[in-house]
Design an enzyme around this catalytic site. Sequence first.
Site, PDB file in Angstrom:
ATOM      1  CB  CYS A 193     -23.702  72.136 -12.886  1.00 47.36           C
ATOM      2  SG  CYS A 193     -25.452  72.011 -13.207  1.00 47.36           S
ATOM      3  NE  ARG A 234     -18.961  69.822 -10.244  1.00 51.20           N
ATOM      4  CZ  ARG A 234     -18.553  70.029  -9.005  1.00 51.20           C
ATOM      5  NH1 ARG A 234     -17.546  69.332  -8.527  1.00 51.20           N
ATOM      6  NH2 ARG A 234     -19.124  70.920  -8.242  1.00 51.20           N
ATOM      7  CD1 TRP A 286     -27.884  65.592 -11.900  1.00 50.12           C
ATOM      8  CD2 TRP A 286     -28.740  67.293 -10.732  1.00 50.12           C
ATOM      9  NE1 TRP A 286     -28.841  65.084 -11.044  1.00 50.12           N
ATOM     10  CE2 TRP A 286     -29.376  66.102 -10.319  1.00 50.12           C
ATOM     11  CE3 TRP A 286     -29.128  68.492 -10.141  1.00 50.12           C
ATOM     12  CZ2 TRP A 286     -30.356  66.077  -9.337  1.00 50.12           C
ATOM     13  CZ3 TRP A 286     -30.114  68.468  -9.154  1.00 50.12           C
ATOM     14  CH2 TRP A 286     -30.712  67.263  -8.762  1.00 50.12           C
ATOM     15  CG  ASN A 312     -21.973  74.088  -9.688  1.00 50.81           C
ATOM     16  OD1 ASN A 312     -20.999  73.867  -8.992  1.00 50.81           O
ATOM     17  ND2 ASN A 312     -23.103  73.493  -9.489  1.00 50.81           N
ATOM     18  N   GLY A 313     -25.036  75.879  -9.505  1.00 46.05           N
ATOM     19  CA  GLY A 313     -25.697  76.370  -8.292  1.00 46.05           C
ATOM     20  C   GLY A 313     -27.153  76.680  -8.579  1.00 46.05           C
ATOM     21  CD  GLU A 368     -24.411  52.209   0.366  1.00 47.73           C
ATOM     22  OE1 GLU A 368     -25.151  53.165   0.590  1.00 47.73           O
ATOM     23  OE2 GLU A 368     -23.610  52.194  -0.586  1.00 47.73           O
ATOM     24  CE  LYS A 383     -24.494  52.404  -3.878  1.00 48.30           C
ATOM     25  NZ  LYS A 383     -23.706  53.321  -3.111  1.00 48.30           N
ATOM     26  CD  GLU A 419     -26.719  55.058  -5.576  1.00 45.59           C
ATOM     27  OE1 GLU A 419     -26.722  56.278  -5.755  1.00 45.59           O
ATOM     28  OE2 GLU A 419     -25.994  54.509  -4.723  1.00 45.59           O
ATOM     29  CG  HIS A 439     -43.463  48.144  14.386  1.00 49.14           C
ATOM     30  ND1 HIS A 439     -44.342  47.886  15.405  1.00 49.14           N
ATOM     31  CD2 HIS A 439     -42.255  47.677  14.799  1.00 49.14           C
ATOM     32  CE1 HIS A 439     -43.704  47.306  16.400  1.00 49.14           C
ATOM     33  NE2 HIS A 439     -42.429  47.164  16.061  1.00 49.14           N
ATOM     34  CE  LYS A 458     -18.193  59.373  -7.003  1.00 51.34           C
ATOM     35  NZ  LYS A 458     -19.121  58.480  -6.306  1.00 51.34           N
TER      36      LYS A 458
HETATM   37  C1  G6P Z   1     -24.716  61.939  -4.190  1.00 47.99           C
HETATM   38  C2  G6P Z   1     -24.035  60.693  -4.680  1.00 47.99           C
HETATM   39  C3  G6P Z   1     -23.945  59.654  -3.568  1.00 47.99           C
HETATM   40  C4  G6P Z   1     -23.256  60.261  -2.351  1.00 47.99           C
HETATM   41  C5  G6P Z   1     -23.935  61.561  -1.891  1.00 47.99           C
HETATM   42  C6  G6P Z   1     -23.103  62.299  -0.862  1.00 47.99           C
HETATM   43  O1  G6P Z   1     -26.056  61.702  -3.952  1.00 47.99           O
HETATM   44  O2  G6P Z   1     -24.725  60.155  -5.783  1.00 47.99           O
HETATM   45  O3  G6P Z   1     -23.211  58.547  -4.006  1.00 47.99           O
HETATM   46  O4  G6P Z   1     -23.290  59.334  -1.302  1.00 47.99           O
HETATM   47  O5  G6P Z   1     -24.089  62.443  -2.999  1.00 47.99           O
HETATM   48  O6  G6P Z   1     -21.922  62.724  -1.472  1.00 47.99           O
HETATM   49  P1  G6P Z   1     -20.594  63.015  -0.704  1.00 47.99           P
HETATM   50  O7  G6P Z   1     -19.623  63.461  -1.756  1.00 47.99           O
HETATM   51  O8  G6P Z   1     -20.916  64.122   0.275  1.00 47.99           O
HETATM   52  O9  G6P Z   1     -20.173  61.776  -0.014  1.00 47.99           O
END
Ligand code: G6P
Length: 604
Positions: free
Chosen positions: A2, A27, A74, A98-99, A476, A480, A483, A499, A599
Site C-alpha cells: 500500500c 507497493r 494491496w 498503510n499497515g 530462486e 521467479k 511469481e 526423500h 514489491k
Molecule cells: C516481496 C517481493 C520480493 C522480495 C521480498 C523481500 O515479496 O515481491 O521480490 O524479495 O518482498 O523484499 P525486500 O525489499 O526486503 O528485499
Amino acid sequence: MCGIIGIVGKQNVTERLVDGLKRLEYRGYDSSGIAVLNDGKLERRRAEGKIKGLEARLSQDSLDGQAGIAHTRWATHGIPNETNAHPHFSGRVGVVHNGIIENFLDLRQEMSHRNFTSETDTEVVSHLVDELLGQGLTPKDAFALSLKKLKGAYAFGVIIDEHPDHIYCARAGSPLALGVGDDEMYIGSDAMALAQLSTKLIYLEEGDWAILTPESYVIYDLNDKEVERPITIISGGPAMAEKGQYRHFMLKEMYEQPETIGRTLANYIDEYRLVSNMPEALDFSEFDRVIIIACGTACYAAMTAKYWFEQIAGMAVDVDIASEFRYRKPVLAKRSLFIAVSQSGETADTLAALRYCKEAGVKTAALVNVMTSTMAREADIALPINAGPEIGVASTKAFTSQLTALAALAVAAGTSRKTISSEQQNELVKALIHTPRLVKQSLRLDADIEKMAFEFSKAKSAFYLGRGTQTPIAFEGALKLKEISYIHAEGYAAGELKHGPIALIEDGTPVVVLAPFDGLFEKTISNLQEVASRGARIMLITDPEGAEHASSLADDLIVLPKAADFIAPIVTTIAVQLLAYHTAVHLGTDVDQPRNLAKSVTVE
Ligand code: G6P
C-alpha cells in the site's frame, strides 16, 4: 505494501497526487483512490485495479482541491474492489492507511452504532476520529486520542472537512516521510513518491505524528511531545524510471546486471590492489557468528552467503526467514553480527528482526538498495548495494547485487579473521571482478532460452535442483517462475528429492538442473539421472566442461560461460531469470506487476 501520498497547499493537487501514486504502484496495485477537500467538502474517486483505472475515472469526473490524500492498495482485509479501496470516509473524516490495525474487530464492536461500509480494518480509523470530533474534541486531540486506541502497524494520512488546510498523519510500523515545500507540505510512503515534489524530507520516527498546513508542520512523538526531526536533503526529483527499449522493467533490469553488479563491487573491493574494501565500522574480527535474516528473494541471497561465510571465513552462520525469526525466541550468541538483507529496506518482518537484535545488544547491519529506508537508518551499519531503483516486482538486479555484496563481505570476513591468505583474497577478488563480464556473456543466451521457454511454458509444474551454492539459486529459479508465470515450481537440494518429492515426477515433468562443473557436479548428475529415468524432461544449466560430460542427458541444454566456483551462483542466476521471464511472456502474464504481489511488504 500500500502506498500513500498527500499534499496540502494552495493549488490543485489532483494531478500530482496521481503522479505520486504511479511512483508508489510497486507497493500494491489492486485498487486506488484519491480524496480532496474542495471548499471544505470531502470528495473522492476510487477504482478497482491499477492506477490507470483511477485516471480513467478522473478523466470522466474530475476532482479539484488544495488538500488531498491518495492511496494504492494491496489488499489485506477485504477483497480488492472499489468499496474496500481507500480513502475511507466516515462523516467528516477521510483516511488513507498503510499497515494493519490488529484490534479493528474490537473497535468495530465498540462503534457498532456506526455505519461501516467496507470490510477493511482501516475504516475504524475514520470512524474513530469522526466519533471523537462528534464528542467535541478538536481535530488535533481527536487524532491524537484515536492513535492511542489503535494496535498494529500504520502510516496514515487524514483530512477533515471542517479543516481544509490541514493533513494529519502518523507513523508506527509502516514508513512515512514528510516533504517540505514552499507554501505546500507533503506526506508519502517513500522518497520516490515525493521526489518530484520536494528535496527536503523528514523521516518520521516510530510513534511520531504530525499536523501539516501549507506553511507549517508540527511533529509530535509517541508521548505527544512536540519534537524536531532532522531534514534530509535528497538529490532532486529523478525522472520516473523508464522502460526504454525494453518490453518490461524486468527485462531491462536483467540487462542492467553487468553494470549494477559492477556498481555493487565498487563499494566493497579495491580492484587495483585486489583486496576487499570494507566500511571502517565493520570489523569481522569482532565476530564469530553471523545471523542473516531476510524475506523472499533476499533470503535466497542470504542462504547462498551462508556457504561463503562458512567456507571462506570459518564463521557460523544462521539464516532465517524474517517472519519466523523473532517468534522462535532465537538464542543470540555473543560476538554475533546481524545482517538484514532487503532490497527495499522496509519489509516489516525483516525490520522487526533487526529491531529485535538491536534491542538484544547485537551489532546490526542492513544490506539494502534504498539507503533512505528505515533499515538503513536504524541499523548500526548501512551497507548499500547500489543497484538503482528496481521497478519489476520480481527482484532480479537487486538479487545479483545482494549476492555480490555478500560474497565480498565474506572475503572481507576471511581476511580480517585470517582464515584466508592474502593470495587467496586476491584470487577471490579477481573472481568477483570477472562477474560483470560473465553476466554479460550469459545474457547473450537470451534468444536460446526464449526458444526453450516455449515448451517449458506448457508445464503445470516444474522442479529446480542444485547442490551447494546452487541450491538457493534453485529455490530462486522456482520462485521467479511461480511469481511471474503462475506455474507451480519447487526448488530442491538435489540430494533431497528422493526423500519424497521424486514421487511427483512423471513423464515429461520439467526438471531444471543447475550443475556447473564443480566438485559437486558428479553427485548432481547422479540426481539428474534419478529423475531422468523416471521420465523427467531435463533442462541442464551448466558450463562448457559440464556440457562435455553430460549434454547427452539433457533434453534442453543451457551452456553458461565458465566461472570460478565462488561466483558461479551469480552466473547461474541469469539463466533462471531469463527462463522465468520468457515463460511468463509466452503465457501472457503481467510480468512487471504479477497478480497478488507487492514489491514492498510492510505488513507482517
Ligand atoms: C516481496 C517481493 C520480493 C522480495 C521480498 C523481500 O515479496 O515481491 O521480490 O524479495 O518482498 O523484499 P525486500 O525489499 O526486503 O528485499
